[in-house]
Design a protein around this motif. Structure first.
Motif, short mmCIF file in Angstrom:
data_model
loop_
_atom_site.label_atom_id
_atom_site.label_comp_id
_atom_site.label_asym_id
_atom_site.label_seq_id
_atom_site.Cartn_x
_atom_site.Cartn_y
_atom_site.Cartn_z
N GLN A 83 0.88 -1.11 0.07
CA GLN A 83 0.03 0.03 -0.08
C GLN A 83 0.84 1.32 0.02
O GLN A 83 1.78 1.39 0.80
CB GLN A 83 -0.82 -0.14 1.42
N GLY A 84 0.49 2.12 -0.91
CA GLY A 84 1.43 3.37 -0.68
C GLY A 84 2.72 3.32 -1.70
O GLY A 84 3.60 4.14 -1.50
N ARG A 85 3.17 2.07 -2.28
CA ARG A 85 4.31 2.00 -2.72
C ARG A 85 4.25 2.06 -4.23
O ARG A 85 3.44 1.62 -5.01
CB ARG A 85 5.05 0.74 -2.41
N ILE A 86 5.50 2.81 -4.74
CA ILE A 86 5.60 2.75 -6.17
C ILE A 86 6.51 1.89 -7.02
O ILE A 86 7.48 1.50 -6.27
CB ILE A 86 6.02 4.30 -6.34
N ARG A 87 6.41 1.39 -8.02
CA ARG A 87 7.21 0.86 -8.88
C ARG A 87 7.43 1.23 -10.39
O ARG A 87 6.44 1.48 -10.73
CB ARG A 87 6.74 -0.75 -8.77
N TYR A 88 8.79 1.02 -10.84
CA TYR A 88 9.11 1.54 -12.09
C TYR A 88 9.05 0.12 -12.87
O TYR A 88 9.49 -1.03 -12.50
CB TYR A 88 10.33 2.05 -12.02
N ARG A 106 0.43 1.43 -5.67
CA ARG A 106 -0.95 1.02 -5.13
C ARG A 106 -1.33 2.09 -4.34
O ARG A 106 -0.78 2.35 -3.20
CB ARG A 106 -0.43 -0.24 -4.27
N ARG A 107 -2.59 2.39 -4.67
CA ARG A 107 -2.95 3.50 -4.06
C ARG A 107 -4.71 3.26 -3.69
O ARG A 107 -5.50 3.22 -4.44
CB ARG A 107 -3.07 4.94 -4.82
N GLY A 108 -4.80 2.88 -2.35
CA GLY A 108 -6.12 2.44 -1.95
C GLY A 108 -6.40 0.88 -2.62
O GLY A 108 -5.28 0.07 -2.92
N MET A 172 4.06 6.91 -1.88
CA MET A 172 3.02 7.89 -2.09
C MET A 172 2.04 8.11 -1.09
O MET A 172 1.47 7.21 -0.40
CB MET A 172 2.23 7.61 -3.69
N ILE A 173 1.58 9.41 -0.71
CA ILE A 173 0.58 9.66 0.31
C ILE A 173 -0.46 10.52 -0.39
O ILE A 173 -0.12 11.08 -1.29
CB ILE A 173 1.04 10.32 1.60
N ASP A 174 -1.79 10.38 -0.08
CA ASP A 174 -2.84 11.58 -0.13
C ASP A 174 -2.54 12.64 0.90
O ASP A 174 -2.73 12.03 1.86
CB ASP A 174 -4.13 10.81 -0.18
N ASP A 181 -6.46 18.56 -2.89
CA ASP A 181 -6.19 17.21 -2.71
C ASP A 181 -5.30 16.77 -3.58
O ASP A 181 -5.43 16.76 -4.68
CB ASP A 181 -7.48 16.33 -2.75
N CYS A 182 -3.91 16.29 -3.06
CA CYS A 182 -2.74 16.02 -3.90
C CYS A 182 -2.47 14.67 -3.61
O CYS A 182 -2.70 13.84 -2.37
CB CYS A 182 -1.80 16.86 -3.61
N PHE A 183 -1.94 13.85 -4.54
CA PHE A 183 -1.24 12.63 -4.39
C PHE A 183 0.28 13.07 -4.42
O PHE A 183 0.87 13.54 -5.53
CB PHE A 183 -1.53 11.58 -5.42
#
Lengths: 367, 125
Positions: A83-88, A106-108, A172-174, A181-183
């Motif tokens: 959750q909240g992790r980014i992958r290339y 993965r966002r929510g 990533m966070i909201d 409202d930003c990501f």
């Protein structure tokens, strides 16, 4: 006859800041501001710069099986993404070539995607037609994207949004920024610490002004973005990678996890797995030239006997090195560090050495 | 002080006696952006009008500089090797490129006056 160029929500701000605008991937984008590319590049290495990257494509994948289904299109580990992790990763084709490279978060209960401007329509058609009925692609055309990059970026953003400062790299966070409202993702394309911030399009200019209001932040254009990513050894789609280049040739095998290597199940898996085992027919290398004269995309690479062994895919002056740097593809006999090669520019041989990339050490945030 | 002349290729020329000093204009360096390298001709090289005499590389692109008339290179600006940024900071001064010995003075009549060049640039939009 070319189609009319699109503008990002920050267009008026760019003009106000004295940008020189150029066409890029169908958009009118700032290539530089008044101080010029070299100054913007240097400032990203010592302060903080703001880039408008709203031309890039932002989209969401919804549906219970979104991660598993998306793995049928990319060699990256998506189901294992926390959750909240980014992958290339890369969208690959059946020949193992790269349709585009992208960031997946993965966002929510969704996957948030950021893809290249020049490929976004192709990507959306490809993804939309490949995932079946239970997974839906939504393009986020009402969002802009702002990158804040440089060693001071965390202090600047942290003063406006306290959670940002503690974020790990590639998460990533909201969060709320300037009431919008930003990501917020801690990532970038410069080799420095920094953030990419997805913002509502109609709030983009006010958020950009808020960030530029910090006296340590200066605007930077596509010119500096290109020289920064070159020094950071990062690929530019359409130049260093394309549909005829595999992730293994491009030196991107690190982005393919052990499980995906064993299981396959992505387009071109046969070709890519064979290259992982037996080697690729050519490899991307970093090249440091002896002098300042740049060898740009298309320059032929030759060996000590002046036989052609490859071509340059990106090149320019490297401010940190004080000489020209380049990346290109050569056959596997010539990838050894320290190998002396020639780059043909205007009919003359410029001496170059194969060197380790990145050309300038990455300074991503580590907690 | 000798009069400054221009070409539509965005070069400036100052002729003193039979030697002309040549560089690129303020407008040209603005279009190029930060200059990172200048390939200068060899002293003694002989050019005819419109031969490629020099190449200037910026962070954005490479541009060719042409001989504005026939002549032999008698001097080059070695300072550009260590500090190509002079082309940006002093394009019509210390950022000069090379000096040509004028072979045929009648060719100088084709050069633009400062006023004509200014109009030419204004017309480029």
């Amino acid at each position: 006859m070319s189609e009319a160029l699109q503008r990002t929500p920050l267009y008026d701000l760019h003009l106000e800041l004295g940008a020189k605008m150029v066409p890029f991937s169908g958009y009118e984008m700032p290539v530089q501001y008044e101080t010029g590319i070299l100054a913007e590049h240097q400032y990203a290495r010592e302060g903080a710069v703001l880039f408008d990257v709203s031309h890039m494509g932002q989209a969401e994948l919804h549906g219970a099986d979104a991660a598993a289904r998306f793995e049928t299109l990319v060699p990256g580990d998506i189901t294992g993404l926390g959750q909240g992790r980014i992958r290339y990763t890369q969208l690959t084709n059946d020949a193992g070539g790269i349709i585009d490279d992208l960031m997946v978060t993965r966002r929510g209960d969704q996957l948030f995607l950021v893809v290249n401007a020049g490929q976004k329509e192709i990507d959306y058609r490809h993804i939309g037609s490949s995932l079946g009925e239970n997974v839906h692609l939504t393009t986020l055309d009402t969002r802009a994207l702002i990158a804040l990059q440089g060693p001071m970026a965390a202090d600047v953003l942290g003063a406006l949004c306290v959670q940002a400062k503690a974020m790990a790299f590639m998460t990533m966070i909201d969060a709320e920024l300037g009431g919008a409202d930003c990501f917020i993702s801690r990532s970038g394309y410069t080799g420095e610490d920094g953030f990419e911030i997805s913002v509502p399009a109609d709030e983009a200019a006010s958020i950009a002004r808020l960030l530029l209001g910090a006296d340590r932040v200066r605007p930077a254009g596509l010119g500096a973005r290109d020289s920064l990513r070159l020094e950071a050894g990062l690929c530019l789609y359409g130049h260093d990678i394309d549909e005829a280049t595999s992730p293994v040739e491009a030196g991107l095998a690190w982005s393919i996890s052990k499980r995906r290597r064993e299981e396959g199940g992505f387009p071109g898996a046969g070709v890519i797995m064979d290259q992982l085992q037996n080697g690729a027919p050519r490899k991307r290398v970093g090249l440091r030239l002896a002098g300042r004269a740049p060898a740009r995309e298309g320059a032929v690479i030759v060996d000590q006997d002046d036989q052609q062994i490859g071509a340059v895919t990106s090149g320019g002056f490297g401010p940190a090195a004080g000489v020209a740097i380049a990346m290109g593809y050569v056959n596997p006999d010539h990838v050894g560090l320290g190998e002396q090669l020639g780059l043909i520019v205007r009919g003359k041989r410029l001496e170059a050495e194969v060197v380790k990339m990145p050309f300038v050490a990455h300074r991503y945030f580590k907690n | 002080m000798a009069e400054i002349k221009y070409t539509e290729e965005h070069e400036w020329i100052i002729v003193e006696g039979d030697v002309a000093q040549i560089g690129i204009t303020v407008y040209a360096q603005e279009q190029l952006g930060d200059v990172v390298f200048v390939e200068l001709p060899a002293v003694g090289a002989e050019f005819t009008k419109d031969d490629q005499a020099s190449v200037v590389e910026s962070v954005k692109a490479a541009a060719e500089v042409y001989a504005p008339f026939d002549g032999e290179v008698v001097e080059v600006n070695d300072a550009l090797e260590g500090d190509p940024g002079l082309v940006n900071t002093e394009p019509e001064g210390d950022g000069w490129f090379f000096k040509l010995k004028v072979a045929d003075p009648s060719q100088l009549e084709d050069l633009l006056s400062a006023e004509a060049y200014k109009e030419f640039v204004a017309g480029l939009g």
